[in-house]
Design an enzyme around this catalytic site. Structure first.
Site, PDB file in Angstrom:
ATOM      1  N   LEU A  64     -21.004  34.561  -5.509  1.00  0.00           N
ATOM      2  CA  LEU A  64     -20.306  33.305  -5.818  1.00  0.00           C
ATOM      3  C   LEU A  64     -21.281  32.289  -6.415  1.00  0.00           C
ATOM      4  O   LEU A  64     -22.492  32.389  -6.211  1.00  0.00           O
ATOM      5  CB  LEU A  64     -19.670  32.757  -4.544  1.00  0.00           C
ATOM      6  CG  LEU A  64     -18.551  33.653  -3.970  1.00  0.00           C
ATOM      7  CD1 LEU A  64     -18.217  33.287  -2.537  1.00  0.00           C
ATOM      8  CD2 LEU A  64     -17.310  33.579  -4.858  1.00  0.00           C
ATOM      9  N   PRO A  65     -20.763  31.287  -7.152  1.00  0.00           N
ATOM     10  CA  PRO A  65     -21.655  30.409  -7.914  1.00  0.00           C
ATOM     11  C   PRO A  65     -22.706  29.639  -7.115  1.00  0.00           C
ATOM     12  O   PRO A  65     -23.869  29.606  -7.499  1.00  0.00           O
ATOM     13  CB  PRO A  65     -20.683  29.435  -8.609  1.00  0.00           C
ATOM     14  CG  PRO A  65     -19.399  30.179  -8.696  1.00  0.00           C
ATOM     15  CD  PRO A  65     -19.347  31.040  -7.469  1.00  0.00           C
ATOM     16  N   THR A  93     -27.070  32.989  -5.146  1.00  0.00           N
ATOM     17  CA  THR A  93     -28.285  32.168  -5.002  1.00  0.00           C
ATOM     18  C   THR A  93     -27.843  30.797  -4.521  1.00  0.00           C
ATOM     19  O   THR A  93     -27.179  30.058  -5.266  1.00  0.00           O
ATOM     20  CB  THR A  93     -29.023  32.054  -6.351  1.00  0.00           C
ATOM     21  OG1 THR A  93     -29.225  33.353  -6.879  1.00  0.00           O
ATOM     22  CG2 THR A  93     -30.365  31.361  -6.162  1.00  0.00           C
ATOM     23  N   LYS A 169     -36.088  34.458  -3.771  1.00  0.00           N
ATOM     24  CA  LYS A 169     -35.260  34.402  -4.990  1.00  0.00           C
ATOM     25  C   LYS A 169     -35.540  33.106  -5.767  1.00  0.00           C
ATOM     26  O   LYS A 169     -35.672  33.119  -6.987  1.00  0.00           O
ATOM     27  CB  LYS A 169     -33.773  34.483  -4.586  1.00  0.00           C
ATOM     28  CG  LYS A 169     -32.784  34.202  -5.676  1.00  0.00           C
ATOM     29  CD  LYS A 169     -32.848  35.205  -6.810  1.00  0.00           C
ATOM     30  CE  LYS A 169     -31.875  34.827  -7.929  1.00  0.00           C
ATOM     31  NZ  LYS A 169     -32.094  35.597  -9.138  1.00  0.00           N
ATOM     32  N   LYS A 238     -29.347  24.879 -11.276  1.00  0.00           N
ATOM     33  CA  LYS A 238     -29.096  24.807  -9.816  1.00  0.00           C
ATOM     34  C   LYS A 238     -30.256  25.461  -9.056  1.00  0.00           C
ATOM     35  O   LYS A 238     -30.768  24.913  -8.084  1.00  0.00           O
ATOM     36  CB  LYS A 238     -27.789  25.540  -9.498  1.00  0.00           C
ATOM     37  CG  LYS A 238     -27.536  25.797  -8.022  1.00  0.00           C
ATOM     38  CD  LYS A 238     -26.620  27.018  -7.796  1.00  0.00           C
ATOM     39  CE  LYS A 238     -27.255  28.298  -8.227  1.00  0.00           C
ATOM     40  NZ  LYS A 238     -26.510  29.518  -7.966  1.00  0.00           N
TER      41      LYS A 238
HETATM   42  P1  NAD Z   1     -20.176  33.533 -12.481  1.00  0.00           P
HETATM   43  O1  NAD Z   1     -19.839  32.101 -12.540  1.00  0.00           O
HETATM   44  O2  NAD Z   1     -20.124  34.378 -13.716  1.00  0.00           O
HETATM   45  O3  NAD Z   1     -19.277  34.283 -11.356  1.00  0.00           O
HETATM   46  C1  NAD Z   1     -18.823  33.690 -10.158  1.00  0.00           C
HETATM   47  C2  NAD Z   1     -17.444  34.245  -9.857  1.00  0.00           C
HETATM   48  O4  NAD Z   1     -16.994  33.697  -8.615  1.00  0.00           O
HETATM   49  C3  NAD Z   1     -16.386  33.877 -10.916  1.00  0.00           C
HETATM   50  O5  NAD Z   1     -15.705  35.053 -11.332  1.00  0.00           O
HETATM   51  C4  NAD Z   1     -15.457  32.894 -10.172  1.00  0.00           C
HETATM   52  O6  NAD Z   1     -14.109  32.974 -10.620  1.00  0.00           O
HETATM   53  C5  NAD Z   1     -15.607  33.386  -8.748  1.00  0.00           C
HETATM   54  N1  NAD Z   1     -15.257  32.380  -7.735  1.00  0.00           N
HETATM   55  C6  NAD Z   1     -15.627  31.081  -7.681  1.00  0.00           C
HETATM   56  N2  NAD Z   1     -15.135  30.497  -6.576  1.00  0.00           N
HETATM   57  C7  NAD Z   1     -14.443  31.454  -5.898  1.00  0.00           C
HETATM   58  C8  NAD Z   1     -13.729  31.468  -4.676  1.00  0.00           C
HETATM   59  N3  NAD Z   1     -13.621  30.366  -3.906  1.00  0.00           N
HETATM   60  N4  NAD Z   1     -13.149  32.633  -4.294  1.00  0.00           N
HETATM   61  C9  NAD Z   1     -13.245  33.737  -5.058  1.00  0.00           C
HETATM   62  N5  NAD Z   1     -13.922  33.788  -6.234  1.00  0.00           N
HETATM   63  C10 NAD Z   1     -14.523  32.658  -6.648  1.00  0.00           C
HETATM   64  O7  NAD Z   1     -21.648  33.596 -11.850  1.00  0.00           O
HETATM   65  P2  NAD Z   1     -22.687  34.831 -11.882  1.00  0.00           P
HETATM   66  O8  NAD Z   1     -23.606  34.652 -13.042  1.00  0.00           O
HETATM   67  O9  NAD Z   1     -21.966  36.107 -11.678  1.00  0.00           O
HETATM   68  O10 NAD Z   1     -23.561  34.473 -10.598  1.00  0.00           O
HETATM   69  C11 NAD Z   1     -23.073  34.661  -9.275  1.00  0.00           C
HETATM   70  C12 NAD Z   1     -24.204  34.304  -8.322  1.00  0.00           C
HETATM   71  O11 NAD Z   1     -25.334  35.164  -8.571  1.00  0.00           O
HETATM   72  C13 NAD Z   1     -24.722  32.863  -8.494  1.00  0.00           C
HETATM   73  O12 NAD Z   1     -25.093  32.356  -7.244  1.00  0.00           O
HETATM   74  C14 NAD Z   1     -25.930  33.041  -9.416  1.00  0.00           C
HETATM   75  O13 NAD Z   1     -26.869  31.996  -9.257  1.00  0.00           O
HETATM   76  C15 NAD Z   1     -26.460  34.386  -8.942  1.00  0.00           C
HETATM   77  N6  NAD Z   1     -27.201  35.168  -9.939  1.00  0.00           N
HETATM   78  C16 NAD Z   1     -26.816  35.195 -11.249  1.00  0.00           C
HETATM   79  C17 NAD Z   1     -27.558  35.970 -12.148  1.00  0.00           C
HETATM   80  C18 NAD Z   1     -27.201  36.063 -13.620  1.00  0.00           C
HETATM   81  O14 NAD Z   1     -28.073  36.465 -14.414  1.00  0.00           O
HETATM   82  N7  NAD Z   1     -25.972  35.757 -14.022  1.00  0.00           N
HETATM   83  C19 NAD Z   1     -28.665  36.721 -11.703  1.00  0.00           C
HETATM   84  C20 NAD Z   1     -28.983  36.698 -10.349  1.00  0.00           C
HETATM   85  C21 NAD Z   1     -28.254  35.906  -9.465  1.00  0.00           C
END
Ligand code: NAD
Length: 290
Positions: A64-65, A93, A169, A238
């Site tokens: 999740l975000p 994260t 992380k 963030k």
């Molecule tokens: P993203 O925004 O693409 O995905 C988040 C998903 O969560 C979305 O599909 C959204 O619809 C869903 N969501 C939000 N609120 C919700 C809720 N209450 N219930 C159900 N679903 C919900 O983000 P991401 O890039 O996939 O990143 C996810 C996490 O992983 C973050 O914490 C990010 O910091 C971390 N992360 C991202 C990356 C990257 O390269 N993208 C790498 C490592 C870690």
């Protein structure tokens, strides 16, 4: 200890969707939920609500975000009936404090919480090559290893306490963010002297300034003009903000952290929402021209 009988996955975004897709290829049934419908991968059941996933699964992955969303979801899970004994593995994260808060809510309901942020980006997730930074009981890591192996190349047990995974992380993402911003400025300097971008990258890649931005982001996402690393600038901002905040709290040196956090705050403000973080190069390029 046995494998989970049904796995739940909540949050099917840039990272969650490919990770869930690999889990769906394994032997354990998978049920998924995202607040945006239609994101469940082939081979998984799509749930219409969080409570449906929680009722069906004994292990739940979250991707999740941010910390507010993870804690809202954790509070909702903790309030559901018959959750004692279930395991929540949070791969988002969110920083150490939010991880501890989620842990308190879920352990209060008799559940086990694992702080397990991931690294490797969307490209790593698409190749099942993610790094999992696990803090929580080692026995649970061993029990879930066959599931983690479906989408991860490296798993590390960094400690027993939630928040330790987040610390590792955040320091990793601080280094990645620093490399991305510093490399953008360095490349712009080289370009101002009439040297071609590819030439700069070829030299630095085999020299002492090499880093992940020079090796991967510049040749594959910036030189190509695709800007598609799959990580939003606001999410990296963030992470850097959380890093700087928790370094201040720890009292360790934060000279670089403060500066890098300022830069990424400005980059987020300069870009439309959901812009790829590699567009930092464009932001700094425009600033150089003005
Ligand atoms: P993203 O925004 O693409 O995905 C988040 C998903 O969560 C979305 O599909 C959204 O619809 C869903 N969501 C939000 N609120 C919700 C809720 N209450 N219930 C159900 N679903 C919900 O983000 P991401 O890039 O996939 O990143 C996810 C996490 O992983 C973050 O914490 C990010 O910091 C971390 N992360 C991202 C990356 C990257 O390269 N993208 C790498 C490592 C870690």
């Amino acid at each position: 200890m046995s494998l989970p009988e049904t796995i739940g996955f909540v949050g099917l975004g840039q990272m969650g969707e490919p990770m869930a897709a690999f889990i769906a290829q394994g032997a354990t049934p998978l049920i998924c939920y995202d607040r945006v419908p239609g994101r469940a991968p082939e081979g998984a059941t799509e749930a219409g609500s969080l409570s449906e996933v929680v009722a069906s699964a004994d292990t739940l992955f979250l991707s999740l975000p941010d910390g507010n969303i993870v804690n809202a979801v954790a509070a909702e899970i903790a309030a559901l009936p018959d959750v004692a004994g279930k395991v929540v593995i949070d791969m988002s994260t969110i920083g150490p404090a939010a991880a501890k808060q989620a842990c308190a809510a879920l352990t209060g309901a008799g559940m086990t919480f694992i702080d397990a942020p991931v690294s490797g980006g969307r490209q790593g997730a698409l190749k099942a090559a993610i790094t999992v930074i696990w803090s929580g009981p080692k026995a649970e890591l061993e029990r879930h290893q066959p599931v983690l192996d479906l989408f991860s190349r490296n798993t590390f047990h960094v400690g027993d306490t939630p928040g330790q995974g987040q610390a590792v992380k955040l320091l990793n993402n601080f280094l990645s963010a620093t490399a991305m911003a510093a490399s953008s400025e360095a490349v712009l300097f080289g370009l101002s002297h009439g040297v071609e971008m590819k030439t700069i990258l070829d030299v630095v890649k085999v020299s002492t300034g090499n880093n992940t931005a020079i090796e991967d982001k510049f040749p594959n996402r910036i030189l190509t003009g695709s800007y598609d690393a799959g990580f939003f600038a606001e999410l990296l901002n963030k992470d850097v903000r959380l890093y700087s905040q928790f370094v201040e709290e720890a009292g360790t040196s934060n000279l670089m952290g403060q500066r890098v956090a300022e830069i990424w705050q400005q980059v987020e403000e300069a870009l439309p929402p959901q812009s790829d973080f590699t567009r930092v190069f464009e932001v700094l390029e425009k600033r150089s021209a003005s």
